[in-house]
Scaffold this motif. Structure first.
Motif, short mmCIF file in Angstrom:
data_model
loop_
_atom_site.label_atom_id
_atom_site.label_comp_id
_atom_site.label_asym_id
_atom_site.label_seq_id
_atom_site.Cartn_x
_atom_site.Cartn_y
_atom_site.Cartn_z
N TYR A 92 0.83 -1.20 0.00
CA TYR A 92 0.00 0.00 0.00
C TYR A 92 0.87 1.26 0.00
O TYR A 92 0.65 2.18 -0.80
CB TYR A 92 -0.93 -0.01 1.21
CG TYR A 92 -1.79 1.22 1.33
CD1 TYR A 92 -3.01 1.30 0.66
CD2 TYR A 92 -1.38 2.31 2.11
CE1 TYR A 92 -3.80 2.45 0.76
CE2 TYR A 92 -2.16 3.45 2.22
CZ TYR A 92 -3.37 3.50 1.54
OH TYR A 92 -4.14 4.64 1.64
N GLU A 93 1.85 1.30 0.89
CA GLU A 93 2.68 2.50 1.02
C GLU A 93 3.56 2.71 -0.21
O GLU A 93 3.79 3.86 -0.63
CB GLU A 93 3.54 2.42 2.28
CG GLU A 93 2.74 2.35 3.59
CD GLU A 93 1.86 3.57 3.81
OE1 GLU A 93 2.09 4.62 3.18
OE2 GLU A 93 0.92 3.47 4.63
N GLU A 98 4.40 6.28 -4.99
CA GLU A 98 4.52 6.38 -6.45
C GLU A 98 3.41 7.26 -7.02
O GLU A 98 3.61 7.99 -7.99
CB GLU A 98 4.46 4.98 -7.08
CG GLU A 98 5.67 4.10 -6.82
CD GLU A 98 6.87 4.48 -7.69
OE1 GLU A 98 6.74 5.38 -8.54
OE2 GLU A 98 7.94 3.87 -7.52
N LYS A 99 2.24 7.18 -6.39
CA LYS A 99 1.08 7.95 -6.86
C LYS A 99 1.19 9.43 -6.50
O LYS A 99 0.83 10.31 -7.30
CB LYS A 99 -0.19 7.35 -6.25
CG LYS A 99 -1.47 8.04 -6.66
CD LYS A 99 -2.67 7.35 -6.01
CE LYS A 99 -3.97 8.06 -6.36
NZ LYS A 99 -5.14 7.40 -5.72
N ARG A 100 1.74 9.72 -5.33
CA ARG A 100 1.69 11.09 -4.82
C ARG A 100 2.95 11.91 -5.10
O ARG A 100 2.90 13.14 -5.05
CB ARG A 100 1.41 11.07 -3.32
CG ARG A 100 0.00 10.57 -3.01
CD ARG A 100 -0.32 10.64 -1.54
NE ARG A 100 -1.73 10.29 -1.30
CZ ARG A 100 -2.28 10.18 -0.09
NH1 ARG A 100 -1.53 10.39 0.98
NH2 ARG A 100 -3.54 9.86 0.03
N LEU A 110 15.01 7.80 -5.21
CA LEU A 110 15.02 6.38 -4.86
C LEU A 110 13.99 6.21 -3.75
O LEU A 110 14.24 6.58 -2.60
CB LEU A 110 16.40 5.95 -4.38
CG LEU A 110 17.58 6.26 -5.31
CD1 LEU A 110 18.89 5.89 -4.64
CD2 LEU A 110 17.42 5.51 -6.64
N PHE A 111 12.83 5.68 -4.10
CA PHE A 111 11.75 5.57 -3.12
C PHE A 111 11.95 4.34 -2.23
O PHE A 111 12.49 3.31 -2.65
CB PHE A 111 10.40 5.47 -3.82
CG PHE A 111 9.97 6.74 -4.50
CD1 PHE A 111 10.34 7.99 -4.00
CD2 PHE A 111 9.18 6.71 -5.64
CE1 PHE A 111 9.94 9.16 -4.61
CE2 PHE A 111 8.77 7.88 -6.27
CZ PHE A 111 9.16 9.10 -5.75
#
Length: 478
Positions: A92-93, A98-100, A110-111
């Motif tokens: 979910y996170e 990636e969406k926000r 680098l997420f």
């Protein structure tokens, strides 16, 4: 280096603050923290280090179960300290960041997302506490996420201390993911920077994704036992690491210990006969039973250090035959029983040969116990344990030795008689006489020497795998 003290080595380890500062000051590392059940102990370290805004996109603690369900979905069994819950949190996170966070605006980011779900020790100190920790992360922009997921047992006697240890391990994990992931074996050790396994024990770890594409998680499990981090690890017939506490909880357990180098008809005969006898016990439900093929670290070492290829060969053979495999540091059988009895109150069975039972009645193995052999036997047999005894054949005289004619030291005869009279030792009688003539060590030597006679002593599935995959080569045995 040889003159360094333990204190010198400890001082050389990067501090938690410096680890967090290095992460915070990397302009590209950016992510979220989701921590449930033990406060926000990991992200606290990053807030205290310089420049937290460089790393922390969001932090939350969905402590209330209804909030947690609203965010991450309903848990069918209403259990929240599980691998399934941790994975749903990470998925979910990762999707949310990636969406926000715009990739167009931040092409080099680098997420990562770090999560844990934990239950600390209760006020009555009846439940010690445990939890799941994990991280999904990228080493290159837009790369598919890699992940590290681990389970921990919390051994400290206060929730506050457990929280502190959990926070340190979480910070170590995030730092290791970005800066120490090239060598997963060493990465495992760095998770204990400023910690010890007396405080927090990792008993399961799995690596996945492009950063770890060449990692075999069974070797990572082996490393946990080899390094003394945990006492036992397990993997399924599919070869996946599994958490012993989950697999064995409230189950009947039947265990066969051996080197399995390779699995022979002797091993199979022992297993089949013991399983039949075990299932005849009134209290044993076959559908609530786990059968384990166990190897100890000593089994794996042989004459020298552990050979990883040799270990994987044995594991592959056992898994291919549908077995659950356990690797342990338990040299003595009573320690195996102690371990299992912490996880279940159901029936326990140990399958062993006559020579193993004779070893159990050798007092030299219990000199480290204040109560000697009596203490060991008290720990071993006071539970619902039975020994399923496979006979041995004297090929010169033709005599078969079982529990009825087994010789023990005169001083221990009454002790042995006590356990026999109480039905703790059950003879396996439906054996095949030809299997008593199989000696696993000799089978292994035949394979090394290219003597094809070994094929008649090994199940066809195993024999075909050994030949097709070139298992147990001479150079691997060195």
């Amino acid at each position: 280096m040889s003159n360094l003290t333990k204190e010198d080595v400890f001082q050389s380890i990067i501090s938690v603050e410096n680890k967090c500062a290095r992460i915070n000051n990397n302009v590209n590392i950016y992510g979220t923290f989701a921590e449930i059940g033990a406060g926000q102990e990991t992200v606290r370290h990053f807030f205290r280090a310089p420049n937290p805004k460089g790393t922390i996109a969001k932090t939350l603690s969905a402590y209330d179960k209804d909030f947690s369900d609203a965010i991450y979905g309903l848990e069918p069994q209403h259990r929240y300290v599980t691998e399934a819950r941790l994975r749903s949190m990470l998925e979910y996170e990762a999707g949310l960041i990636e969406k926000r966070i715009s990739r167009k605006k931040h092409p080099d980011k680098l997420f990562f997302c770090f999560a844990n779900t934990v239950a600390t020790i209760d006020w009555a100190k009846k439940y010690k506490g445990h939890g799941w920790l994990g991280i999904k992360f990228q080493k290159e922009p837009k790369q598919e996420y890699s992940e590290i997921i681990l389970h921990v047992q919390l051994h400290e006697n206060s929730a506050a201390h457990q929280q502190l240890s959990l926070g340190i391990m979480g910070a170590n994990l995030i730092y290791a993911a970005f800066y120490q992931s090239e060598n997963p074996k060493e990465l495992i050790k760095t998770l204990y920077d400023h910690l010890s396994s007396d405080k927090i024990e990792i008993d399961s770890i799995n690596f996945k994704g492009p950063v770890f594409e060449n990692v075999d998680n069974r070797l990572m499990s082996l490393q946990l036992v080899k390094d003394g981090i945990t006492e036992a690890v397990m993997f399924s017939p599919e070869g996946n690491n599994i958490l012993p506490a989950n697999r064995l909880y409230k189950k009947n357990i039947l265990t066969l210990r051996g080197s399995f180098r390779p699995v022979t008809y002797l091993n199979i005969d022992m297993f089949v006969n013991a399983r039949k006898k075990f299932f005849e016990q009134p209290a044993v439900d076959p559908d609530n039973t786990v059968i384990i093929f166990e190897m100890t670290i000593n089994n794996l070492k042989g004459e020298g250090e552990i050979n990883e290829k040799d270990f994987l060969d044995r594991a592959d053979l056992l898994c291919a035959s549908g077995q659950t495999v356990m690797i342990s540091s338990f040299q003595e059988y009573y320690k195996v029983v102690e371990y299992f009895s912490q996880l279940t109150k159901a029936e326990l069975g140990l399958v062993m040969g006559v020579d193993n039972l004779q070893d159990i009645f050798n007092e030299k193995y219990y000199r480290n116990l204040s109560g000697g052999i009596l203490e060991a036997f008290g720990k071993m047999f006071f539970k619902n344990l039975k020994v399923y005894l496979y006979p041995v054949l004297n090929e010169e005289t033709g005599e078969i030795t079982n529990s009825k004619n087994l010789k023990v030291h005169p001083r221990l005869k009454e002790l042995y008689k006590f356990f026999m009279d109480n039905g703790k030792v059950i003879d396996l009688e439906d054996y095949r006489i030809e299997n008593l003539k199989i000696h696993p060590r000799k089978v292994y030597e035949m394979i090394l020497d290219g003597d094809e006679t070994w094929e008649s002593m090994v199940p066809s599935l195993s024999a075909n795998m050994i030949k097709e995959k070139g298992m147990f080569k001479k150079e691997e045995a060195k």
